[in-house]
Write an enzyme that holds these catalytic residues in place. Structure first.
Site, PDB file in Angstrom:
ATOM      1  N   ASP A 114      32.531  36.837  31.089  1.00  0.00           N
ATOM      2  CA  ASP A 114      33.595  36.284  30.262  1.00  0.00           C
ATOM      3  C   ASP A 114      33.078  35.029  29.563  1.00  0.00           C
ATOM      4  OD1 ASP A 114      33.599  34.255  32.121  1.00  0.00           O
ATOM      5  OD2 ASP A 114      35.453  34.872  33.087  1.00  0.00           O
ATOM      6  N   SER A 115      33.886  34.467  28.687  1.00  0.00           N
ATOM      7  CA  SER A 115      33.413  33.354  27.862  1.00  0.00           C
ATOM      8  C   SER A 115      33.602  31.994  28.510  1.00  0.00           C
ATOM      9  CB  SER A 115      34.156  33.350  26.528  1.00  0.00           C
ATOM     10  OG  SER A 115      35.520  32.980  26.721  1.00  0.00           O
ATOM     11  N   GLY A 116      34.379  31.930  29.573  1.00  0.00           N
ATOM     12  CA  GLY A 116      34.765  30.655  30.163  1.00  0.00           C
ATOM     13  C   GLY A 116      36.087  30.136  29.633  1.00  0.00           C
ATOM     14  N   GLY A 117      36.621  30.792  28.604  1.00  0.00           N
ATOM     15  CA  GLY A 117      37.860  30.323  27.986  1.00  0.00           C
ATOM     16  C   GLY A 117      39.043  30.328  28.935  1.00  0.00           C
ATOM     17  N   ASP A 168      37.379  31.938  23.345  1.00  0.00           N
ATOM     18  CA  ASP A 168      38.757  31.972  22.848  1.00  0.00           C
ATOM     19  C   ASP A 168      39.595  30.947  23.578  1.00  0.00           C
ATOM     20  OD1 ASP A 168      38.618  33.320  25.313  1.00  0.00           O
ATOM     21  OD2 ASP A 168      40.414  34.476  24.875  1.00  0.00           O
ATOM     22  N   GLN A 223      44.166  37.731  20.666  1.00  0.00           N
ATOM     23  CA  GLN A 223      45.136  36.820  21.252  1.00  0.00           C
ATOM     24  C   GLN A 223      46.416  36.857  20.407  1.00  0.00           C
ATOM     25  OE1 GLN A 223      45.143  35.354  24.095  1.00  0.00           O
ATOM     26  NE2 GLN A 223      43.008  35.171  24.764  1.00  0.00           N
ATOM     27  N   GLY A 250      44.794  37.148  27.074  1.00  0.00           N
ATOM     28  CA  GLY A 250      46.033  36.379  27.120  1.00  0.00           C
ATOM     29  C   GLY A 250      47.167  37.070  27.850  1.00  0.00           C
ATOM     30  N   ASP A 300      39.707  44.769  34.358  1.00  0.00           N
ATOM     31  CA  ASP A 300      39.226  44.004  35.510  1.00  0.00           C
ATOM     32  C   ASP A 300      40.387  43.243  36.111  1.00  0.00           C
ATOM     33  OD1 ASP A 300      38.895  40.747  34.996  1.00  0.00           O
ATOM     34  OD2 ASP A 300      39.069  41.923  33.163  1.00  0.00           O
ATOM     35  N   CYS A 340      37.420  56.188  52.248  1.00  0.00           N
ATOM     36  CA  CYS A 340      36.442  55.098  52.130  1.00  0.00           C
ATOM     37  C   CYS A 340      35.840  54.784  53.494  1.00  0.00           C
ATOM     38  CB  CYS A 340      37.077  53.851  51.518  1.00  0.00           C
ATOM     39  SG  CYS A 340      38.046  52.838  52.656  1.00  0.00           S
ATOM     40  N   HIS A 369      38.020  48.171  51.300  1.00  0.00           N
ATOM     41  CA  HIS A 369      39.050  49.206  51.135  1.00  0.00           C
ATOM     42  C   HIS A 369      39.773  49.064  49.797  1.00  0.00           C
ATOM     43  CE1 HIS A 369      42.452  51.855  51.592  1.00  0.00           C
ATOM     44  NE2 HIS A 369      43.215  50.816  51.268  1.00  0.00           N
TER      45      HIS A 369
END
Length: 392
Positions: A114-117, A168, A223, A250, A300, A340, A369
Site C-alpha cells: 500500500d502507499s502508506g496513505g 492518496d 476516492q 476509502g 484484502d 484446514c 484457521h
C-alpha cells in the site's frame, strides 16, 4: 434452492484474453458471469495469481502469527506489505540493500504494497496534510517524518513489490461534501505525481537477475467518500491516467455496510473491464464472496488475523467466539466442514484452553484457521465460476 440460485448467477459469456503490459502484468479473463464476476489469471513479476483473490495482510513483512511456509500450504497467492510501517522499521533502504521485500521475508510469491496513505490517515492527531504531502509523527517514537507522493513511490520501489499503490488521502467518515470534494482533488493531483515519478524511477527496484527487465505495477485509487458523483469523477480521471489496475479505497472507515456495497456497485462499471479491480480493506467472508461475484478481482482485510487474536473464528456455521464456556469440553473441530490443518487436528476445547491460558499458540492456530476460511471462500467462488463455464 441455494445451489440453484448460485448456478443461475454464473451464466458465462465468451472468454477474453487481455494483455496490459508485456513485461510486468497480464490479466487474462477466462470467463465472466451474468452478475459481472470474472474468473481470471493475473501474471505478475513473481507469480501468477488466480482471481478473484483474497490477499492476507502482512503489515511488517509478516502475516501476524503465521509463518511463510504455512501461508504457502494454505495456498495464499499474494500478500500485502505496509509501506508506512516498513519505512519506519527496518527502513526501506535497509530492505533494498537486503535484496528487496521478497528476499528479506523469504516469500517467493507476489506482494502488493500500500502507499502508506491509510496509515497516515489513521494518525489523525499526529499528522498535517499539505499540497506537498503529509508531515506526521511516528507512532513508535514520536519522530517527525514526511511522505509525499514521490517519497511513497521511492519507498515502494525500494521494497520491490509486484504491485504498488498511488499515494492518496483517505477521506474520513462522515465527511461533508466540500471536505470530500477537496480531498478528492488533492488525491487526483497526488495520483498524477505518483504516476509520473513511478514511471521515471520504477527500474530502480532491488536487483534480482530472475526478474531482470520486469518492473512493479502502479495502481490508482478511486476516492470520493460516500458521494457517488465524486466517485464517478475520480474513476474517470484515473482511467484517463491509464494505470494498469485500479483500486476502490476509502471504505471500511466507519460507514454502514450498505453504503460500502453501494459505492462498490456504483464504481465497478466505471473501471476498465480489461484491468484488475481491487477493493481495499474489506470485509467479512460473506461480503468478499458477494463482492467477487459483482466483479471485484482482489480484496484484502486484517480481520482474519485480528479477530483470531481475540478468539473470534469464522466457520461455515457462522462466527464462533472460542472463549465461550460452552466450548470447554467440546470435542468437535472448530468447523466440522473445514479441512484446514487446524480443524483436522485440534478441538474447540483445546483452542478455548489456549485462549484462557493466554498461550501464544492460540493466536497462531486461530489465525491459520481464519485465513484458511477466507482463502477457501475465494477458492470456492472461483470453482463455482469454472463449473458454470464448463456447463455452458
Amino acid at each position: 434452492m441455494a445451489a440453484a440460485r448460485v448456478a443461475a448467477a454464473f451464466i458465462c459469456r465468451s472468454p477474453e484474453s487481455i494483455t496490459i503490459d508485456k513485461v510486468s502484468l497480464t490479466f487474462n479473463i477466462h470467463h465472466t458471469t451474468e452478475a459481472g464476476g470474472r474468473r481470471a489469471t493475473m501474471q505478475l513479476p513473481h507469480a501468477a495469481v488466480e482471481t478473484p483473490v483474497f490477499m492476507p495482510v502482512g503489515t511488517v513483512a509478516t502475516v501476524k502469527a503465521v509463518p511463510q511456509h504455512i501461508l504457502e500450504e494454505l495456498e495464499a497467492q499474494i500478500i500485502l506489505g505496509n509501506t508506512y510501517h516498513l519505512y519506519l522499521r527496518p527502513g526501506h533502504e535497509a530492505i533494498r540493500r537486503l535484496g528487496g521485500l521478497h528476499r528479506f521475508m523469504s516469500w517467493e510469491r507476489a506482494i502488493l504494497t500500500d502507499s502508506g496513505g491509510f496509515q497516515v490517515f489513521s494518525l489523525s492527531e499526529l499528522r498535517k496534510v499539505t499540497e506537498n504531502g503529509v508531515e506526521f509523527r511516528s507512532h513508535l517514537d514520536g519522530g517527525r517524518h514526511f511522505f509525499s507522493p514521490e517519497h511513497s513511490m521511492d519507498v515502494q520501489i525500494a521494497l520491490g513489490s509486484d504491485i504498488a499503490m498511488a499515494f492518496d488521502e483517505c477521506t474520513e467518515y462522515p465527511a461533508e461534501y466540500a471536505r470530500a470534494r477537496s480531498s478528492l482533488d488533492l488525491t487526483l493531483r497526488w495520483a498524477e505525481r505518483s504516476k509520473r515519478h513511478f514511471d521515471a524511477h520504477k527500474y530502480e527496484r532491488p536487483w534480482d537477475e530472475r526478474f531482470a527487465g520486469q518492473t512493479p505495477n502502479l495502481f490508482g485509487i478511486v476516492q470520493g467518500g460516500m458521494y457517488l458523483d465524486l466517485r464517478r469523477e475520480s474513476a474517470e480521471r484515473l482511467v484517463e491516467m491509464d494505470f494498469p489496475g485500479y483500486a476502490i479505497g476509502g471504505l471500511s472507515v466507519g460507514e454502514p455496510r450498505e453504503r460500502t456495497r453501494e459505492v462498490i456497485e456504483a464504481t465497478l462499471p466505471l473501471l476498465p473491464k480489461d484491468k484488475p479491480r481491487y477493493v481495499m480493506g474489506v470485509g467479512y467472508p460473506d461480503e468478499i464472496a458477494e463482492y467477487a461475484r459483482m466483479g471485484v478481482d482482489m480484496m484484502d482485510c486484517v480481520l482474519p488475523t485480528r479477530a483470531a487474536r481475540h478468539g473470534l473464528l469464522f466457520t461455515s456455521e457462522g462466527r464462533m467466539n472460542i472463549k465461550n464456556r460452552q466450548y470447554a469440553e467440546d470435542q468437535n473441530p472448530p468447523d466440522v466442514h473445514c479441512g484446514c490443518m487446524v480443524c483436522r487436528r485440534y478441538t474447540r476445547a483445546y483452542l478455548r484452553h489456549l485462549m484462557a491460558a493466554q498461550e501464544p499458540l492460540s493466536a497462531v492456530l486461530n489465525s491459520i484457521h481464519n485465513l484458511a476460511f477466507y482463502l477457501n471462500t475465494m477458492r470456492e467462488v472461483r470453482e463455482e465460476m469454472s463449473r458454470a463455464a464448463a456447463a455452458q
